[in-house]
Write a protein that holds these residues in place. Sequence first.
Motif, PDB file in Angstrom:
ATOM      1  N   GLN A 125       1.328 -14.416  10.182  1.00 25.98           N
ATOM      2  CA  GLN A 125       0.481 -15.040   8.978  1.00 25.98           C
ATOM      3  C   GLN A 125      -0.609 -14.014   8.678  1.00 25.98           C
ATOM      4  OE1 GLN A 125       1.690 -17.849   7.367  1.00 25.98           O
ATOM      5  NE2 GLN A 125       3.317 -17.290   8.844  1.00 25.98           N
ATOM      6  N   CYS A 126      -1.097 -13.918   7.444  1.00 26.87           N
ATOM      7  CA  CYS A 126      -2.116 -12.862   7.268  1.00 26.87           C
ATOM      8  C   CYS A 126      -3.477 -13.318   7.972  1.00 26.87           C
ATOM      9  CB  CYS A 126      -2.432 -12.816   5.632  1.00 26.87           C
ATOM     10  SG  CYS A 126      -3.874 -11.839   5.428  1.00 26.87           S
ATOM     11  N   SER A 127      -3.922 -12.635   8.880  1.00 28.29           N
ATOM     12  CA  SER A 127      -5.256 -13.013   9.775  1.00 28.29           C
ATOM     13  C   SER A 127      -6.436 -13.035   8.820  1.00 28.29           C
ATOM     14  CB  SER A 127      -5.510 -11.878  10.603  1.00 28.29           C
ATOM     15  OG  SER A 127      -5.507 -10.864  10.064  1.00 28.29           O
ATOM     16  N   ASN A 128      -6.628 -12.448   7.649  1.00 27.28           N
ATOM     17  CA  ASN A 128      -7.664 -12.508   6.721  1.00 27.28           C
ATOM     18  C   ASN A 128      -7.781 -13.633   5.935  1.00 27.28           C
ATOM     19  OD1 ASN A 128      -9.004  -9.914   7.128  1.00 27.28           O
ATOM     20  ND2 ASN A 128      -6.943  -9.196   6.857  1.00 27.28           N
ATOM     21  N   CYS A 129      -6.447 -13.886   5.282  1.00 35.13           N
ATOM     22  CA  CYS A 129      -6.314 -15.303   4.657  1.00 35.13           C
ATOM     23  C   CYS A 129      -6.605 -16.463   5.329  1.00 35.13           C
ATOM     24  CB  CYS A 129      -4.777 -15.430   3.908  1.00 35.13           C
ATOM     25  SG  CYS A 129      -4.737 -14.244   2.520  1.00 35.13           S
ATOM     26  N   TYR A 138       0.297 -18.396   5.350  1.00 33.26           N
ATOM     27  CA  TYR A 138       0.059 -17.026   4.542  1.00 33.26           C
ATOM     28  C   TYR A 138       0.837 -16.020   5.207  1.00 33.26           C
ATOM     29  CZ  TYR A 138      -4.213 -19.778   3.514  1.00 33.26           C
ATOM     30  OH  TYR A 138      -5.075 -20.845   3.078  1.00 33.26           O
ATOM     31  N   PRO A 139       2.427 -16.161   4.822  1.00 29.45           N
ATOM     32  CA  PRO A 139       3.193 -15.269   5.460  1.00 29.45           C
ATOM     33  C   PRO A 139       3.239 -13.700   4.908  1.00 29.45           C
ATOM     34  CG  PRO A 139       4.120 -16.764   3.739  1.00 29.45           C
ATOM     35  CD  PRO A 139       2.940 -17.394   3.754  1.00 29.45           C
ATOM     36  N   LEU A 140       3.480 -12.968   5.764  1.00 33.70           N
ATOM     37  CA  LEU A 140       3.698 -11.655   5.448  1.00 33.70           C
ATOM     38  C   LEU A 140       5.083 -11.068   5.257  1.00 33.70           C
ATOM     39  CD1 LEU A 140       1.294 -10.532   8.434  1.00 33.70           C
ATOM     40  CD2 LEU A 140       0.761 -10.589   5.944  1.00 33.70           C
ATOM     41  N   THR A 141       5.455 -10.295   4.413  1.00 33.30           N
ATOM     42  CA  THR A 141       6.583  -9.733   4.050  1.00 33.30           C
ATOM     43  C   THR A 141       6.746  -8.228   4.542  1.00 33.30           C
ATOM     44  OG1 THR A 141       6.066  -9.328   1.916  1.00 33.30           O
ATOM     45  CG2 THR A 141       7.210 -11.523   2.224  1.00 33.30           C
ATOM     46  N   TRP A 142       8.137  -8.095   4.734  1.00 37.49           N
ATOM     47  CA  TRP A 142       8.285  -6.361   5.127  1.00 37.49           C
ATOM     48  C   TRP A 142       7.962  -5.623   3.941  1.00 37.49           C
ATOM     49  CZ3 TRP A 142       8.412  -6.327  10.010  1.00 37.49           C
ATOM     50  CH2 TRP A 142       9.010  -7.100  10.719  1.00 37.49           C
ATOM     51  N   GLU A 150       3.226  -7.001   4.407  1.00 38.39           N
ATOM     52  CA  GLU A 150       2.064  -7.366   3.157  1.00 38.39           C
ATOM     53  C   GLU A 150       1.924  -8.707   2.968  1.00 38.39           C
ATOM     54  OE1 GLU A 150       1.303  -5.105  -0.877  1.00 38.39           O
ATOM     55  OE2 GLU A 150       3.348  -5.485  -0.217  1.00 38.39           O
ATOM     56  N   CYS A 151       0.845  -9.064   2.488  1.00 42.71           N
ATOM     57  CA  CYS A 151       0.346 -10.358   2.206  1.00 42.71           C
ATOM     58  C   CYS A 151       0.390 -10.599   0.677  1.00 42.71           C
ATOM     59  CB  CYS A 151      -1.157 -10.659   2.826  1.00 42.71           C
ATOM     60  SG  CYS A 151      -1.532 -12.395   2.388  1.00 42.71           S
ATOM     61  N   GLY A 152       1.233 -11.649   0.277  1.00 45.79           N
ATOM     62  CA  GLY A 152       1.481 -11.791  -0.964  1.00 45.79           C
ATOM     63  C   GLY A 152       0.114 -12.317  -1.579  1.00 45.79           C
ATOM     64  N   LYS A 157      -2.168  -4.743   3.279  1.00 45.27           N
ATOM     65  CA  LYS A 157      -0.898  -4.201   4.033  1.00 45.27           C
ATOM     66  C   LYS A 157      -1.343  -3.501   5.366  1.00 45.27           C
ATOM     67  CE  LYS A 157       1.426  -1.010   1.812  1.00 45.27           C
ATOM     68  NZ  LYS A 157       2.156   0.425   1.378  1.00 45.27           N
ATOM     69  N   TYR A 158      -0.549  -4.423   6.451  1.00 47.42           N
ATOM     70  CA  TYR A 158      -0.675  -4.036   7.602  1.00 47.42           C
ATOM     71  C   TYR A 158       0.221  -3.159   8.359  1.00 47.42           C
ATOM     72  CZ  TYR A 158      -3.473  -8.155   7.337  1.00 47.42           C
ATOM     73  OH  TYR A 158      -4.611  -9.364   6.982  1.00 47.42           O
ATOM     74  N   GLU A 159      -0.118  -2.096   9.001  1.00 41.64           N
ATOM     75  CA  GLU A 159       0.520  -0.974   9.498  1.00 41.64           C
ATOM     76  C   GLU A 159       0.976  -1.507  10.987  1.00 41.64           C
ATOM     77  OE1 GLU A 159       1.922   1.664   7.904  1.00 41.64           O
ATOM     78  OE2 GLU A 159       0.862   1.142   6.249  1.00 41.64           O
ATOM     79  N   LEU A 160       2.424  -1.775  11.308  1.00 44.35           N
ATOM     80  CA  LEU A 160       2.537  -2.087  12.567  1.00 44.35           C
ATOM     81  C   LEU A 160       2.549  -1.118  13.495  1.00 44.35           C
ATOM     82  CD1 LEU A 160       5.496  -4.323  11.501  1.00 44.35           C
ATOM     83  CD2 LEU A 160       3.360  -5.266  12.075  1.00 44.35           C
ATOM     84  N   ASN A 161       2.598   0.098  13.321  1.00 45.28           N
ATOM     85  CA  ASN A 161       2.567   1.055  14.371  1.00 45.28           C
ATOM     86  C   ASN A 161       0.990   1.595  14.684  1.00 45.28           C
ATOM     87  OD1 ASN A 161       5.436   1.863  14.999  1.00 45.28           O
ATOM     88  ND2 ASN A 161       5.512   2.683  13.065  1.00 45.28           N
ATOM     89  N   TYR A 162       0.067   0.907  14.096  1.00 40.77           N
ATOM     90  CA  TYR A 162      -1.271   1.327  14.323  1.00 40.77           C
ATOM     91  C   TYR A 162      -2.089   0.218  14.457  1.00 40.77           C
ATOM     92  CZ  TYR A 162       0.184   5.920  12.352  1.00 40.77           C
ATOM     93  OH  TYR A 162       0.769   7.101  12.084  1.00 40.77           O
TER      94      TYR A 162
END
Length: 188
Positions: A125-129, A138-142, A150-152, A157-162
């Motif tokens: 879920q989007c931590s900011n929302c 607040y689901p995230l999608t690839w 990314e949060c709709g 957009k959250y970078e998983l490798n970073y």
Amino acid sequence: MNINVRKLIPAAIPCLLLAVMLSACSKEEEQYTKEYICQFSFNTQLHPTSLLTLALANPASYVKIDVKDASGTRRLEISSNNGKDKETITISTDKENYMIGTVGANSSIIVGCSTFSGLKAYDSQCSNCLNDYTGNSYPLTWTSNGQAVECGKCGRKYELNYEGSTEDGKTLLQYKVDYNGTLLSVHN
């Protein structure tokens, strides 16, 4: 009895400093959320071809795990970051049901192998929302490359490798991950 306070203060300072240091969270502990309970375990020997099992051994591979309850049976709906592969695992034993436990803000987590820093687990879920609005959905999608989510609602957009971070420095809620080659554990 006459106590000299000036002599006690210098002797007490090291004790007070030690107490503060022992009670403070380490930098590592601070990166893991405690806002939402997460106690998820998965036995990879019982599911050796699962998308989750495969993601644990392949850098830049992530899966989103949604835990669903239906008629007293739990299911894991797993989708890969490649945008194509999906699977449903029905949890059929009491032991496995117990191992699933409570899973994050909305019964959904992202688990995978970072290109740079090993196994990672994030709330999906989007931590900011979650912080800015009421509710916990607040689901995230690839994203198209599968290396970010990314949060709709807010568009972040959250970078998983970073470390699950955004360009503006915001980060996903992160959970601890332990894996011994058989048992995966994602927890606070």
